[in-house]
Scaffold this motif. Structure first.
Motif, PDB file in Angstrom:
ATOM      1  N   ALA A 161      35.426  14.871  10.163  1.00 19.49           N
ATOM      2  CA  ALA A 161      36.816  14.441  10.337  1.00 19.49           C
ATOM      3  C   ALA A 161      37.709  15.590  10.816  1.00 19.49           C
ATOM      4  N   GLY A 162      37.171  16.803  10.834  1.00 16.00           N
ATOM      5  CA  GLY A 162      37.940  17.906  11.409  1.00 16.00           C
ATOM      6  C   GLY A 162      38.337  19.013  10.440  1.00 16.00           C
ATOM      7  N   ALA A 163      37.851  18.953   9.183  1.00 12.57           N
ATOM      8  CA  ALA A 163      38.184  20.029   8.235  1.00 12.57           C
ATOM      9  C   ALA A 163      37.687  21.362   8.785  1.00 12.57           C
ATOM     10  N   THR A 164      38.492  22.413   8.615  1.00 16.01           N
ATOM     11  CA  THR A 164      38.118  23.724   9.134  1.00 16.01           C
ATOM     12  C   THR A 164      37.584  24.644   8.033  1.00 16.01           C
ATOM     13  N   THR A 165      37.850  24.283   6.769  1.00 19.13           N
ATOM     14  CA  THR A 165      37.312  25.036   5.630  1.00 19.13           C
ATOM     15  C   THR A 165      36.740  24.042   4.619  1.00 19.13           C
ATOM     16  N   LEU A 166      35.537  24.317   4.144  1.00 19.51           N
ATOM     17  CA  LEU A 166      34.902  23.474   3.125  1.00 19.51           C
ATOM     18  C   LEU A 166      34.737  24.309   1.864  1.00 19.51           C
ATOM     19  N   VAL A 167      35.211  23.771   0.740  1.00 21.93           N
ATOM     20  CA  VAL A 167      35.194  24.559  -0.493  1.00 21.93           C
ATOM     21  C   VAL A 167      34.365  23.888  -1.582  1.00 21.93           C
ATOM     22  N   VAL A 168      33.506  24.672  -2.190  1.00 19.65           N
ATOM     23  CA  VAL A 168      32.705  24.233  -3.335  1.00 19.65           C
ATOM     24  C   VAL A 168      33.462  24.667  -4.593  1.00 19.65           C
ATOM     25  N   ALA A 169      33.831  23.692  -5.433  1.00 22.13           N
ATOM     26  CA  ALA A 169      34.520  24.042  -6.672  1.00 22.13           C
ATOM     27  C   ALA A 169      33.564  23.929  -7.853  1.00 22.13           C
ATOM     28  N   ASP A 170      33.425  25.050  -8.573  1.00 23.14           N
ATOM     29  CA  ASP A 170      32.641  25.064  -9.817  1.00 23.14           C
ATOM     30  C   ASP A 170      33.660  24.765 -10.922  1.00 23.14           C
ATOM     31  N   THR A 171      34.033  23.514 -10.999  1.00 21.73           N
ATOM     32  CA  THR A 171      35.218  23.087 -11.750  1.00 21.73           C
ATOM     33  C   THR A 171      35.171  23.394 -13.240  1.00 21.73           C
ATOM     34  N   VAL A 172      33.998  23.302 -13.855  1.00 18.50           N
ATOM     35  CA  VAL A 172      33.923  23.632 -15.286  1.00 18.50           C
ATOM     36  C   VAL A 172      33.102  24.906 -15.524  1.00 18.50           C
ATOM     37  N   CYS A 201      35.937  29.078  -8.358  1.00 21.41           N
ATOM     38  CA  CYS A 201      35.243  29.086  -9.655  1.00 21.41           C
ATOM     39  C   CYS A 201      36.200  29.068 -10.838  1.00 21.41           C
ATOM     40  N   HIS A 202      35.680  28.574 -11.952  1.00 23.44           N
ATOM     41  CA  HIS A 202      36.376  28.659 -13.232  1.00 23.44           C
ATOM     42  C   HIS A 202      35.537  29.485 -14.193  1.00 23.44           C
ATOM     43  N   ASN A 203      36.207  29.995 -15.232  1.00 24.92           N
ATOM     44  CA  ASN A 203      35.605  31.068 -16.027  1.00 24.92           C
ATOM     45  C   ASN A 203      35.122  30.619 -17.404  1.00 24.92           C
ATOM     46  N   ASP A 204      34.719  29.363 -17.545  1.00 19.30           N
ATOM     47  CA  ASP A 204      34.349  28.839 -18.869  1.00 19.30           C
ATOM     48  C   ASP A 204      33.204  29.608 -19.523  1.00 19.30           C
ATOM     49  N   PHE A 205      32.319  30.206 -18.716  1.00 26.00           N
ATOM     50  CA  PHE A 205      31.230  31.004 -19.275  1.00 26.00           C
ATOM     51  C   PHE A 205      31.428  32.500 -18.992  1.00 26.00           C
ATOM     52  N   GLY A 206      32.605  32.857 -18.513  1.00 25.61           N
ATOM     53  CA  GLY A 206      32.841  34.260 -18.175  1.00 25.61           C
ATOM     54  C   GLY A 206      32.130  34.697 -16.904  1.00 25.61           C
ATOM     55  N   LEU A 230      44.480  33.791 -14.262  1.00 25.93           N
ATOM     56  CA  LEU A 230      45.324  32.746 -14.849  1.00 25.93           C
ATOM     57  C   LEU A 230      44.755  31.367 -14.503  1.00 25.93           C
ATOM     58  N   GLY A 231      44.862  30.430 -15.421  1.00 33.29           N
ATOM     59  CA  GLY A 231      44.369  29.076 -15.153  1.00 33.29           C
ATOM     60  C   GLY A 231      44.050  28.359 -16.440  1.00 33.29           C
ATOM     61  N   GLU A 232      43.862  27.043 -16.340  1.00 32.10           N
ATOM     62  CA  GLU A 232      43.612  26.256 -17.545  1.00 32.10           C
ATOM     63  C   GLU A 232      42.289  26.676 -18.216  1.00 32.10           C
ATOM     64  N   ARG A 233      42.152  26.330 -19.472  1.00 32.39           N
ATOM     65  CA  ARG A 233      40.991  26.727 -20.291  1.00 32.39           C
ATOM     66  C   ARG A 233      40.744  28.243 -20.217  1.00 32.39           C
ATOM     67  N   ALA A 234      39.539  28.625 -19.755  1.00 33.17           N
ATOM     68  CA  ALA A 234      39.233  30.066 -19.672  1.00 33.17           C
ATOM     69  C   ALA A 234      39.708  30.665 -18.357  1.00 33.17           C
ATOM     70  N   GLY A 235      40.385  29.877 -17.548  1.00 35.32           N
ATOM     71  CA  GLY A 235      41.004  30.392 -16.331  1.00 35.32           C
ATOM     72  C   GLY A 235      40.142  30.292 -15.083  1.00 35.32           C
ATOM     73  N   ASN A 236      40.739  30.766 -13.989  1.00 36.94           N
ATOM     74  CA  ASN A 236      40.090  30.788 -12.676  1.00 36.94           C
ATOM     75  C   ASN A 236      39.450  32.160 -12.441  1.00 36.94           C
ATOM     76  N   THR A 237      38.818  32.304 -11.304  1.00 36.19           N
ATOM     77  CA  THR A 237      38.332  33.621 -10.864  1.00 36.19           C
ATOM     78  C   THR A 237      39.512  34.584 -10.773  1.00 36.19           C
ATOM     79  N   ALA A 238      39.380  35.773 -11.343  1.00 33.13           N
ATOM     80  CA  ALA A 238      40.421  36.801 -11.211  1.00 33.13           C
ATOM     81  C   ALA A 238      40.222  37.473  -9.852  1.00 33.13           C
TER      82      ALA A 238
END
Ligand code: MN
Length: 383
Positions: A161-172, A201-206, A230-238
């Motif tokens: 459809a034309g996306a120029t960036t594809l992102v994989v989110a490791d949400t939990v 990425c999110h930092n639930d396991f550090g 900064l981010g919910e739970r254990a936060g996002n990638t610093a």
């Protein structure tokens, strides 16, 4: 040639999802300015469809920021895409970031959407966004708990459809570094450049920083995260951690970034102040203990060569404290250790004076005062 890693900061959007964190429009602008100075490539300012103040923050950043790409988040629906496109109107460089979960769990439990319908929605939202803006990102939520065939299929819909960036989110945050690296090696083959591949990425396991770096090693060219993690739970990638890892290991990783490392501490302080979220003392790079030394044997080594017990000094992140102020005393300080430390400065004290100095230092420590080497030397000299 080292590969350039684009830094996508979401302190103002994902970071604001931290419990009890609310940024005013003016505060968002203040942080966005600092992020631009830090050298961030893309700043995700907010989620315009969610609130008028979010749209206003995006508009103000668009009006003021020249240099970084200003991004706004949208769910994969027409009204969200339109609200974001409208807020970004007139930008020097803009990005519409479209997000939709791709795991069975999310599709079933939260969206009540078939995979077929989800893919249709991704394609439609990206195509719609492309009518406003060429730079369109698709973020696949919960991608690390999605079958590889399903993930590739969803990303393919966005790319077609034309996306120029594809992102994989490791949400939990449940990804593992080796798996993320292998995943991106595969994705890079499926989606060659000039398509950009990002990791969120999110930092639930550090593991957020380790997972992000592993994804970059595998072929990702964009990293998403926040200042201070900064981010919910254990936060996002610093992001500051990833920037420093890339810089320190630039030869073995073959990566570089546009982040000005000596702006890290100031940016971190601003985000801490405006978010009201304290930083754990032992946090890498920006925690208050990150460059302090209390063990006696370490102190002597540090005075001989400051790299014995640090990979780099605080000046690398823009810190100004001298070693004299970073060597502090713990309760195990004894007469012999103190005598050796004083000798390094050519000071020789009598037995009674040494005893009195140890007593004074210990009393201060027991009443939770910080005694630095500078303070101790002053006491030794003046009595
Ligand atoms: Mn997130």
């Amino acid at each position: 040639m080292p590969h350039y890693v684009k830094f996508y900061d979401t302190t103002l959007r994902d970071g604001e999802q931290t419990p009890f964190v609310v940024f005013s429009v003016e505060q968002k602008l203040q942080i966005a300015r600092a992020l631009a100075e830090l050298g961030v490539d893309i700043i995700e300012v907010g989620f315009p469809a969610a609130a008028e103040s979010e749209a206003e923050a995006v508009r103000q950043c668009v009006a003021e920021l020249k240099g970084p790409i200003v991004a706004g988040l949208a769910r994969a629906r027409t009204s969200d895409v339109e609200a974001t496109a409208k807020a970004l109107d007139g930008a020097d460089k803009a990005r519409i970031s479209i997000v939709l979960p791709v795991s069975d769990r999310h599709l079933t439990a939260s969206l009540k959407l078939s995979r077929f319908a989800a893919e249709e929605q991704i394609g439609e939202a990206v195509r719609h966004a492309k009518t406003y803006n060429d730079d369109v990102e698709f973020i696949a939520t919960d991608a690390t708990r999605t079958g590889i065939a399903e993930l590739i299929s969803a990303l393919r819909c966005a790319a077609t459809a034309g996306a120029t960036t594809l992102v994989v989110a490791d949400t939990v945050g449940c990804g593992l570094p080796a798996d993320l690296k292998a995943l991106f090696q595969l994705l890079r083959k499926e989606f060659p450049a000039p398509l950009s591949l990002g990791i969120h990425c999110h930092n639930d396991f550090g593991l957020a920083s380790a997972n992000s770096v592993a994804a970059l090693e595998g072929g990702a060219d964009q990293v998403e995260g926040t200042i201070n993690g900064l981010g919910e739970r254990a936060g996002n990638t610093a992001l500051e951690e990833v920037a420093m890892i890339i810089d320190y290991h630039h030869e073995s990783l073959g990566l570089h970034s546009g982040i000005k490392l000596d702006r890290i501490l100031d940016t971190s302080r601003l985000v801490r102040e405006l978010s009201g979220v304290p930083i754990q003392p032992n946090k890498a790079l920006v925690g208050q203990n990150a460059f302090l030394h209390a063990a006696g044997m370490h102190q002597q080594a540090m005075l001989a060569d400051p790299l014995t017990f640090e990979p780099f000094g605080p000046e690398a992140v823009g810190g100004k404290a001298s070693l004299e102020d970073r060597i502090i005393f713990g309760k195990f300080l004894g007469k012999n250790g103190l005598r050796r430390l004083l000798a390094l400065d050519g000071l020789e004290l009598g037995e009674a004076e040494i005893g009195a100095l140890v007593k004074r230092v210990r009393a201060a420590i027991e009443s939770k005062e910080t005694v630095t080497r500078r303070t101790m030397l002053e006491w030794a000299r003046r009595g």
